[in-house]
Each structure stands twice: as structure tokens, then as C-alpha cells.
Design an enzyme around this catalytic site. Structure first.
Site, PDB file in Angstrom:
ATOM      1  N   TYR A 144       7.987  24.428  18.382  1.00  9.61           N
ATOM      2  CA  TYR A 144       8.545  23.589  17.315  1.00  9.61           C
ATOM      3  C   TYR A 144       9.055  22.265  17.883  1.00  9.61           C
ATOM      4  O   TYR A 144       8.692  21.187  17.390  1.00  9.61           O
ATOM      5  CB  TYR A 144       9.676  24.341  16.623  1.00  9.61           C
ATOM      6  CG  TYR A 144      10.229  23.651  15.397  1.00  9.61           C
ATOM      7  CD1 TYR A 144       9.478  23.551  14.222  1.00  9.61           C
ATOM      8  CD2 TYR A 144      11.517  23.108  15.390  1.00  9.61           C
ATOM      9  CE1 TYR A 144       9.984  22.933  13.099  1.00  9.61           C
ATOM     10  CE2 TYR A 144      12.031  22.487  14.274  1.00  9.61           C
ATOM     11  CZ  TYR A 144      11.261  22.405  13.125  1.00  9.61           C
ATOM     12  OH  TYR A 144      11.771  21.782  12.007  1.00  9.61           O
ATOM     13  N   SER A 188      22.559  30.786   5.588  1.00  5.32           N
ATOM     14  CA  SER A 188      22.048  31.845   4.701  1.00  5.32           C
ATOM     15  C   SER A 188      22.318  33.222   5.298  1.00  5.32           C
ATOM     16  O   SER A 188      22.668  34.161   4.566  1.00  5.32           O
ATOM     17  CB  SER A 188      20.555  31.647   4.431  1.00  5.32           C
ATOM     18  OG  SER A 188      19.827  31.513   5.627  1.00  5.32           O
ATOM     19  N   ASN A 189      22.169  33.365   6.611  1.00  3.54           N
ATOM     20  CA  ASN A 189      22.473  34.658   7.243  1.00  3.54           C
ATOM     21  C   ASN A 189      23.892  35.107   6.927  1.00  3.54           C
ATOM     22  O   ASN A 189      24.118  36.238   6.476  1.00  3.54           O
ATOM     23  CB  ASN A 189      22.323  34.552   8.765  1.00  3.54           C
ATOM     24  CG  ASN A 189      20.903  34.740   9.241  1.00  3.54           C
ATOM     25  OD1 ASN A 189      20.005  35.020   8.448  1.00  3.54           O
ATOM     26  ND2 ASN A 189      20.686  34.574  10.533  1.00  3.54           N
ATOM     27  N   PHE A 190      24.858  34.224   7.175  1.00  2.00           N
ATOM     28  CA  PHE A 190      26.259  34.592   6.983  1.00  2.00           C
ATOM     29  C   PHE A 190      26.563  34.914   5.522  1.00  2.00           C
ATOM     30  O   PHE A 190      27.254  35.892   5.212  1.00  2.00           O
ATOM     31  CB  PHE A 190      27.174  33.466   7.466  1.00  2.00           C
ATOM     32  CG  PHE A 190      27.296  33.352   8.967  1.00  2.00           C
ATOM     33  CD1 PHE A 190      26.856  34.362   9.801  1.00  2.00           C
ATOM     34  CD2 PHE A 190      27.862  32.222   9.544  1.00  2.00           C
ATOM     35  CE1 PHE A 190      26.975  34.259  11.189  1.00  2.00           C
ATOM     36  CE2 PHE A 190      27.992  32.117  10.923  1.00  2.00           C
ATOM     37  CZ  PHE A 190      27.542  33.129  11.741  1.00  2.00           C
ATOM     38  N   ARG A 210      27.480  22.978  15.336  1.00  2.00           N
ATOM     39  CA  ARG A 210      26.419  22.450  14.477  1.00  2.00           C
ATOM     40  C   ARG A 210      27.068  21.516  13.454  1.00  2.00           C
ATOM     41  O   ARG A 210      28.276  21.581  13.192  1.00  2.00           O
ATOM     42  CB  ARG A 210      25.682  23.578  13.736  1.00  2.00           C
ATOM     43  CG  ARG A 210      24.962  24.581  14.631  1.00  2.00           C
ATOM     44  CD  ARG A 210      23.770  23.963  15.326  1.00  2.00           C
ATOM     45  NE  ARG A 210      23.014  24.950  16.105  1.00  2.00           N
ATOM     46  CZ  ARG A 210      23.242  25.217  17.382  1.00  2.00           C
ATOM     47  NH1 ARG A 210      24.221  24.576  18.025  1.00  2.00           N
ATOM     48  NH2 ARG A 210      22.507  26.097  18.028  1.00  2.00           N
ATOM     49  N   ASP A 272      19.106  28.028  23.043  1.00  2.00           N
ATOM     50  CA  ASP A 272      19.895  27.703  21.857  1.00  2.00           C
ATOM     51  C   ASP A 272      20.837  26.546  22.203  1.00  2.00           C
ATOM     52  O   ASP A 272      21.597  26.639  23.174  1.00  2.00           O
ATOM     53  CB  ASP A 272      20.701  28.922  21.406  1.00  2.00           C
ATOM     54  CG  ASP A 272      21.266  28.758  20.013  1.00  2.00           C
ATOM     55  OD1 ASP A 272      20.469  28.616  19.076  1.00  2.00           O
ATOM     56  OD2 ASP A 272      22.513  28.764  19.868  1.00  2.00           O
TER      57      ASP A 272
END
Length: 326
Positions: A144, A188-190, A210, A272
Site C-alpha cells: 500500500y 470502527s473497531n472500537f 493518530r 505500525d
């Protein structure tokens, strides 16, 4: 009325661009192979006579007479782009060159949806557009990161060699209604975990930072960049410069959902980034843009969206179609 092509138009951001362009009175052609996009994102647009959907892979050339092209076709979350890294690289490179060829043929203006990922794990903070980045070209995120860097190179070579009218937007972390519940992005995960009463999974110790930009703010910046004077061909960061740790985001989600979920730690993924925050001086100067929706307000709106999705289970997408390619 312009004829506007949006590749990846059934995706999270692409669908909102389609909607905004229709609201402005334009003809919109939405191109998407539904690899990670969804018809649910554009279902409300299907009755508009100025909207056309074409199921198509940007890796394949296409000839459509258009005035503007928003090239947003590419998986954008790590689980999706890492599921088939060769395909991800192909989409970035072949998609860019096909849209540039189309723009050159028809004299169209073309925008590349680039990303903050081109900065890699940055050694400069906040990140300015003049920073060349710190990217691991052999890592699991490289398909990516390097794919988007190659696409930028193509855009600038077409601009220098053929005079193609280009725009390059570097998009930072974005969230809001319309996100796929299973796309693996941290917001969205959280929210999905908190609403389900599941543990919130924090990678590492949660100290990595972030900057989170609400969808509507981001799309407004993108449209202003497309409409900017023709000398604005340099890359422009679009994102929210307010910086939060991942742990702070998790705590905000728990508070606003009133969830009793716990935070649990998982190993930090390879490469990361430890910090990610845009310098938006160019956006302020050349686009008169900066975000207006701050994190708590935007997260509340996103929670409301996912709560509504949970009450309509048939609309809650937790999986995406991932196909193998050569």
C-alpha cells in the site's frame, strides 16, 4: 454540468464524493468492482437520473468521456490491502496509469487519492508535504505504502511530460458514517466492539498517536482541492491536526457508548507508525480549509450510525469480498 468519474465510488469516501457531486448538479459515473466497496453505500443514489454505476476493475482500461476524475479505487485498511498485496500494488499502479491515460485523452482534470501512509513511520513530526518519508519497502505494509508512492510518481511524470491537469491529496485517518464495520480501522473497531460489549483491542500499549478527521470535513477539503487553481498541483495533506493516542480514542469511545468493555493489549503490528499527524498549512493557505468537526462530536455521530446498523442487521457489513489474484 460536469461529467465526473469516481473510481472506488462505492467505497466509504467515494460514495460521499458521488453524493456531493450529485448535490452540486453534476453527472456522476461511479466505477467500482465491489472488492471492498458496497452497493449499500450508493443505494440511495441509484434513483438519480444523473447517477450511473459501472462494475469495473480499474486495473482494466476503460474509455469514458469525462471532465474530472477522482481516483479513489484501492483497499485502504491494513487487513484489506494486506489480504492480497500483489493485487493492492496492481490497483495502485495500473489504476493510476489507466486514469491518467483517460484524463490525457479527454483533457480531464484528475485527482489521485494518496495517503499519509506514504510517510511510513515518520521521523518528522508533524508531517509536511515536503517530507520524503521513512518507508520499509519490504514490509507487510509496503504494498500500500509503495503502491501509493508509485502512483504519485506516475501523476507527476504525466504532469511534466504531458501537461496533465493533476491533483494529489494525501489523506490522513478518516472516520464517520458509512464505514464498514469489519474493515479493521481503529475507530470502527472500537465502536463495534464497545456496542457489542466486547473487549476493545489496543495494539501495543496504545501510546501511538493518530489524527482523526471526520468524513464530511475530509470530503470538503478534497473537493476544494479539485476546484483549486491549476497551479495547485503539489501534494496537499488533508486531515485533522489534533493528535490523540490510540488509548485516548478507546477511552472516548467507552465513555460515549457507556460501555463496560475492557481494554486489552495485543502485539503491535509490523511497521505500525508511532506518530501520525498532518501539517495542514498548505490546505489552509491554498484551499482556505481546516476541519470543523472535532473528535468527540464526530465519534458521537459515528456511534449513532453503527447503532442504527445494529438495529438493521441485514445492513451491517462485517465482511468484505476478498478474492485471490495472480
Amino acid at each position: 454540468m460536469k461529467r465526473i468519474l469516481v473510481t472506488g465510488g462505492a467505497g466509504f469516501l467515494g460514495a460521499h464524493i458521488c453524493e456531493r457531486m450529485l448535490d452540486s448538479g453534476h453527472k456522476v459515473i461511479c466505477l467500482d468492482n465491489l472488492y471492498t466497496g458496497s452497493m449499500a453505500n450508493i443505494a440511495h443514489l441509484s434513483g438519480n437520473p444523473r447517477f450511473e454505476f459501472i462494475e469495473w476493475d480499474v486495473c482494466d482500461p476503460i474509455d469514458i468521456a469525462v471532465d474530472e476524475i477522482y481516483n479513489f479505487a484501492c483497499p485502504a485498511s491494513p487487513p484489506h490491502y494486506q489480504a492480497d498485496p500483489i493485487r493492492t500494488m496492481k490497483i495502485s499502479f495500473h489504476g493510476a496509469i489507466n486514469m491518467l491515460y483517460l484524463a490525457r485523452k479527454h483533457g480531464a482534470k484528475v485527482m489521485q487519492a494518496s495517503t499519509s501512509e506514504i510517510y511510513g513511520d515518520p521521523l518528522v513530526h508533524p508531517q509536511t508535504e515536503t517530507y520524503w518519508g521513512n518507508v520499509n519497502s519490504t514490509g507487510i505494509r509496503a504494498c500500500y505504502d509503495e503502491g501509493k508512492r508509485a502512483a504519485e510518481t506516475l501523476f507527476y511524470d504525466y504532469h511534466r511530460q504531458h501537461g496533465t491537469n493533476i491533483r494529489v491529496v494525501r489523506i490522513f485517518n478518516t472516520y464517520g458514517p458509512g464505514m464498514n464495520a469489519g474493515d479493521g480501522r481503529v475507530v470502527s473497531n472500537f465502536i463495534v466492539q464497545a456496542l457489542a460489549g466486547d473487549d476493545l483491542t489496543v495494539y501495543g500499549d496504545g501510546s501511538q498517536t493518530r489524527s482523526f478527521c471526520y468524513r464530511d470535513d475530509l470530503v470538503e477539503g478534497i473537493i476544494r482541492l479539485m476546484n483549486a487553481p491549476d497551479h495547485v498541483t503539489f501534494p496537499v495533506n488533508i486531515g485533522n491536526p489534533n493528535e490523540f493516542t490510540v488509548k485516548q480514542l478507546a477511552e472516548i469511545v467507552l465513555e460515549l457508548t457507556q460501555s463496560k468493555s475492557r481494554l486489552i493489549s495485543l502485539p503491535l503490528p509490523q511497521d505500525d507508525p508511532t506518530q501520525r499527524c498532518p501539517d495542514i498549512s498548505r490546505a489552509r493557505e491554498f484551499l482556505d480549509w481546516e476541519p470543523s468537526v472535532q473528535l468527540r462530536e464526530g465519534v458521537l455521530k459515528t456511534i449513532a450510525y453503527f447503532r442504527n446498523q445494529r438495529s438493521n442487521p441485514s445492513r451491517l457489513e462485517t465482511k468484505t469480498r476478498v478474492e485471490a489474484s495472480a
